[in-house]
Motif scaffolding. Structure first.
Motif, PDB file in Angstrom:
ATOM      1  N   ALA A 170      -6.413 -13.203   3.263  1.00 48.46           N
ATOM      2  CA  ALA A 170      -7.604 -12.479   3.731  1.00 48.46           C
ATOM      3  C   ALA A 170      -7.199 -11.357   4.686  1.00 48.46           C
ATOM      4  CB  ALA A 170      -8.573 -13.443   4.413  1.00 48.46           C
ATOM      5  N   THR A 171      -6.246 -11.647   5.544  1.00 47.71           N
ATOM      6  CA  THR A 171      -5.770 -10.639   6.493  1.00 47.71           C
ATOM      7  C   THR A 171      -5.063  -9.501   5.751  1.00 47.71           C
ATOM      8  OG1 THR A 171      -5.535 -12.348   8.174  1.00 47.71           O
ATOM      9  CG2 THR A 171      -4.383 -10.282   8.563  1.00 47.71           C
ATOM     10  N   LEU A 172      -4.287  -9.843   4.729  1.00 48.01           N
ATOM     11  CA  LEU A 172      -3.611  -8.819   3.919  1.00 48.01           C
ATOM     12  C   LEU A 172      -4.646  -7.930   3.219  1.00 48.01           C
ATOM     13  CD1 LEU A 172      -1.010  -7.592   2.852  1.00 48.01           C
ATOM     14  CD2 LEU A 172      -1.050  -9.283   1.007  1.00 48.01           C
ATOM     15  N   ARG A 173      -5.709  -8.498   2.710  1.00 46.42           N
ATOM     16  CA  ARG A 173      -6.774  -7.689   2.083  1.00 46.42           C
ATOM     17  C   ARG A 173      -7.399  -6.737   3.104  1.00 46.42           C
ATOM     18  NH1 ARG A 173      -7.814 -12.607  -0.481  1.00 46.42           N
ATOM     19  NH2 ARG A 173      -9.509 -13.111   0.954  1.00 46.42           N
ATOM     20  N   GLN A 174      -7.606  -7.230   4.324  1.00 49.33           N
ATOM     21  CA  GLN A 174      -8.159  -6.366   5.379  1.00 49.33           C
ATOM     22  C   GLN A 174      -7.202  -5.213   5.676  1.00 49.33           C
ATOM     23  OE1 GLN A 174      -8.715  -9.264   8.526  1.00 49.33           O
ATOM     24  NE2 GLN A 174     -10.947  -8.987   8.413  1.00 49.33           N
ATOM     25  N   LEU A 175      -5.922  -5.527   5.740  1.00 44.89           N
ATOM     26  CA  LEU A 175      -4.917  -4.494   6.035  1.00 44.89           C
ATOM     27  C   LEU A 175      -4.873  -3.459   4.918  1.00 44.89           C
ATOM     28  CD1 LEU A 175      -2.692  -3.383   7.832  1.00 44.89           C
ATOM     29  CD2 LEU A 175      -1.087  -4.925   6.690  1.00 44.89           C
ATOM     30  N   LYS A 176      -4.867  -3.927   3.670  1.00 48.23           N
ATOM     31  CA  LYS A 176      -4.858  -2.984   2.532  1.00 48.23           C
ATOM     32  C   LYS A 176      -6.107  -2.110   2.538  1.00 48.23           C
ATOM     33  CE  LYS A 176      -1.885  -5.481  -0.687  1.00 48.23           C
ATOM     34  NZ  LYS A 176      -1.804  -6.183  -1.983  1.00 48.23           N
ATOM     35  N   SER A 177      -7.244  -2.695   2.859  1.00 49.72           N
ATOM     36  CA  SER A 177      -8.489  -1.931   2.929  1.00 49.72           C
ATOM     37  C   SER A 177      -8.420  -0.865   4.021  1.00 49.72           C
ATOM     38  CB  SER A 177      -9.655  -2.877   3.196  1.00 49.72           C
ATOM     39  OG  SER A 177     -10.846  -2.168   3.374  1.00 49.72           O
ATOM     40  N   ALA A 178      -7.885  -1.240   5.176  1.00 49.92           N
ATOM     41  CA  ALA A 178      -7.739  -0.276   6.277  1.00 49.92           C
ATOM     42  C   ALA A 178      -6.813   0.865   5.867  1.00 49.92           C
ATOM     43  CB  ALA A 178      -7.205  -0.981   7.521  1.00 49.92           C
ATOM     44  N   MET A 179      -5.748   0.532   5.154  1.00 50.57           N
ATOM     45  CA  MET A 179      -4.807   1.566   4.716  1.00 50.57           C
ATOM     46  C   MET A 179      -5.451   2.492   3.695  1.00 50.57           C
ATOM     47  SD  MET A 179      -1.296  -0.638   4.705  1.00 50.57           S
ATOM     48  CE  MET A 179      -0.217   0.712   4.293  1.00 50.57           C
ATOM     49  N   GLU A 180      -6.220   1.939   2.769  1.00 50.15           N
ATOM     50  CA  GLU A 180      -6.900   2.770   1.774  1.00 50.15           C
ATOM     51  C   GLU A 180      -7.916   3.702   2.424  1.00 50.15           C
ATOM     52  OE1 GLU A 180      -8.533   0.177  -1.191  1.00 50.15           O
ATOM     53  OE2 GLU A 180      -6.541  -0.415  -1.913  1.00 50.15           O
ATOM     54  N   ARG A 181      -8.653   3.210   3.416  1.00 54.22           N
ATOM     55  CA  ARG A 181      -9.621   4.063   4.127  1.00 54.22           C
ATOM     56  C   ARG A 181      -8.929   5.224   4.816  1.00 54.22           C
ATOM     57  NH1 ARG A 181     -11.986  -0.801   5.675  1.00 54.22           N
ATOM     58  NH2 ARG A 181     -11.046  -0.702   7.744  1.00 54.22           N
ATOM     59  N   ASN A 182      -7.683   5.028   5.193  1.00 60.30           N
ATOM     60  CA  ASN A 182      -6.928   6.082   5.875  1.00 60.30           C
ATOM     61  C   ASN A 182      -5.975   6.814   4.934  1.00 60.30           C
ATOM     62  OD1 ASN A 182      -7.567   5.981   8.914  1.00 60.30           O
ATOM     63  ND2 ASN A 182      -7.479   3.844   8.274  1.00 60.30           N
ATOM     64  N   LYS A 183      -6.233   6.682   3.621  1.00 59.85           N
ATOM     65  CA  LYS A 183      -5.499   7.397   2.577  1.00 59.85           C
ATOM     66  C   LYS A 183      -4.010   7.064   2.540  1.00 59.85           C
ATOM     67  CE  LYS A 183      -8.678  11.298   2.373  1.00 59.85           C
ATOM     68  NZ  LYS A 183      -9.688  10.935   3.311  1.00 59.85           N
ATOM     69  N   ILE A 184      -3.685   5.817   2.830  1.00 61.49           N
ATOM     70  CA  ILE A 184      -2.310   5.333   2.706  1.00 61.49           C
ATOM     71  C   ILE A 184      -2.269   4.511   1.428  1.00 61.49           C
ATOM     72  CG2 ILE A 184      -0.472   3.956   3.735  1.00 61.49           C
ATOM     73  CD1 ILE A 184      -1.744   4.578   6.474  1.00 61.49           C
ATOM     74  N   VAL A 185      -1.499   4.990   0.444  1.00 63.19           N
ATOM     75  CA  VAL A 185      -1.470   4.390  -0.880  1.00 63.19           C
ATOM     76  C   VAL A 185      -0.049   3.917  -1.183  1.00 63.19           C
ATOM     77  CG1 VAL A 185      -1.906   4.832  -3.333  1.00 63.19           C
ATOM     78  CG2 VAL A 185      -3.303   5.960  -1.592  1.00 63.19           C
ATOM     79  N   ALA A 186       0.056   2.758  -1.792  1.00 63.35           N
ATOM     80  CA  ALA A 186       1.364   2.186  -2.123  1.00 63.35           C
ATOM     81  C   ALA A 186       2.001   2.927  -3.297  1.00 63.35           C
ATOM     82  CB  ALA A 186       1.220   0.712  -2.465  1.00 63.35           C
ATOM     83  N   ILE A 187       3.327   3.076  -3.233  1.00 58.59           N
ATOM     84  CA  ILE A 187       4.121   3.561  -4.359  1.00 58.59           C
ATOM     85  C   ILE A 187       4.833   2.321  -4.899  1.00 58.59           C
ATOM     86  CG2 ILE A 187       6.012   5.040  -5.117  1.00 58.59           C
ATOM     87  CD1 ILE A 187       5.525   6.774  -2.616  1.00 58.59           C
ATOM     88  N   ASP A 188       4.365   1.845  -6.029  1.00 55.90           N
ATOM     89  CA  ASP A 188       4.900   0.609  -6.610  1.00 55.90           C
ATOM     90  C   ASP A 188       5.074   0.830  -8.114  1.00 55.90           C
ATOM     91  OD1 ASP A 188       5.759  -1.970  -6.931  1.00 55.90           O
ATOM     92  OD2 ASP A 188       3.779  -2.881  -6.694  1.00 55.90           O
ATOM     93  N   PRO A 189       6.152   1.530  -8.510  1.00 54.77           N
ATOM     94  CA  PRO A 189       6.320   1.849  -9.931  1.00 54.77           C
ATOM     95  C   PRO A 189       6.578   0.594 -10.759  1.00 54.77           C
ATOM     96  CG  PRO A 189       8.284   2.448  -8.714  1.00 54.77           C
ATOM     97  CD  PRO A 189       7.265   2.006  -7.700  1.00 54.77           C
ATOM     98  N   ALA A 190       6.060   0.596 -11.969  1.00 52.48           N
ATOM     99  CA  ALA A 190       6.274  -0.526 -12.888  1.00 52.48           C
ATOM    100  C   ALA A 190       7.672  -0.427 -13.493  1.00 52.48           C
ATOM    101  CB  ALA A 190       5.225  -0.482 -13.993  1.00 52.48           C
ATOM    102  N   ALA A 191       8.203  -1.538 -13.937  1.00 51.96           N
ATOM    103  CA  ALA A 191       9.504  -1.531 -14.615  1.00 51.96           C
ATOM    104  C   ALA A 191       9.397  -0.641 -15.847  1.00 51.96           C
ATOM    105  CB  ALA A 191       9.899  -2.947 -14.995  1.00 51.96           C
ATOM    106  N   GLY A 192      10.401   0.215 -16.017  1.00 48.00           N
ATOM    107  CA  GLY A 192      10.406   1.135 -17.145  1.00 48.00           C
ATOM    108  C   GLY A 192       9.797   2.494 -16.823  1.00 48.00           C
ATOM    109  N   ALA A 193       9.181   2.642 -15.653  1.00 53.04           N
ATOM    110  CA  ALA A 193       8.619   3.943 -15.263  1.00 53.04           C
ATOM    111  C   ALA A 193       9.753   4.927 -14.998  1.00 53.04           C
ATOM    112  CB  ALA A 193       7.751   3.791 -14.014  1.00 53.04           C
ATOM    113  N   LYS A 194       9.513   6.190 -15.275  1.00 56.84           N
ATOM    114  CA  LYS A 194      10.517   7.234 -15.055  1.00 56.84           C
ATOM    115  C   LYS A 194      10.840   7.328 -13.566  1.00 56.84           C
ATOM    116  CE  LYS A 194      12.398  11.286 -16.658  1.00 56.84           C
ATOM    117  NZ  LYS A 194      13.786  11.046 -16.838  1.00 56.84           N
TER     118      LYS A 194
END
Length: 192
Positions: free
Chosen positions: A121-145
């Motif tokens: 639940a705390t991690l969801r809150q943190l991710k939500s706070a980051m999204e509101r502040n335009k902080i987005v994860a870079i998490d490429p999938a396997a096989g991505a260029k």
């Protein structure tokens, strides 16, 4: 007595002739004093007008410089306030996360399942706070260029996929307002 009169007449004629020879020609007659002063007066008037224009331009320059300094000061104040309030907004969005962490730590008899649920639940809150502040994860999938602008290759490994593609993500990266805050740490497929 006619001789002195004749001499007088002759002397008067000579004097008149002499005066006539000394009389200036019309070209040699100096201009009237007012006419001689007109170019001087015109030049003085022009100088006075130019001095007034210089004074006006100097005043405009000083006012312009003051306006530039005021605009620079206002811009600096606005940038300072924007930074302050941006940080304030981000900090405000993190307060619920802090509250959740403190509340979770205050429970002394929590089971591992409860601790896990609280952490999720705390991690969801943190991710939500980051999204509101335009902080987005870079998490490429396997096989991505592999993208050197967003990824940092830690190693090149042999793999069954195409060369120069992401094999695994060792650590997510993050973008803030489309600018790389931290690149994703990845392993990359070696050329075959």
């Amino acid at each position: 007595m006619s001789e002195p009169t004749e001499n007088l007449d002759t002397a008067a004629a000579h004097l008149a002739a002499h005066m006539a020879s000394m009389a200036p020609t019309p070209e040699a007659v100096p201009a009237e004093p007012a006419a001689a002063l007109d170019p001087l007066a015109a030049a003085q008037a022009e100088v006075a007008a130019l001095q007034a224009k210089v004074a006006e331009l100097q005043d405009q320059y000083v006012r312009g410089q003051a306006e530039v300094q005021n605009a620079r000061r206002r811009a600096d104040d606005e940038v300072s306030k924007a930074r302050k309030f941006a940080l304030e907004s981000f900090a405000d969005s993190l307060l619920p996360v802090l509250d959740s962490l403190e509340a979770g730590l205050a429970v002394q008899t929590a089971t591992p399942e409860q601790i896990r649920e609280g952490a999720e639940a705390t991690l969801r809150q943190l991710k939500s706070a980051m999204e509101r502040n335009k902080i987005v994860a870079i998490d490429p999938a396997a096989g991505a260029k592999f993208d050197p602008a967003q990824h940092q290759a830690i190693s090149v490994v042999p793999a069954e996929q195409e060369a120069n593609t992401v094999v695994t993500v060792l650590q997510k990266g993050y973008l803030i307002a489309e600018r790389v805050l931290r690149p994703a740490l990845v392993t990359v497929a070696a050329p075959k």
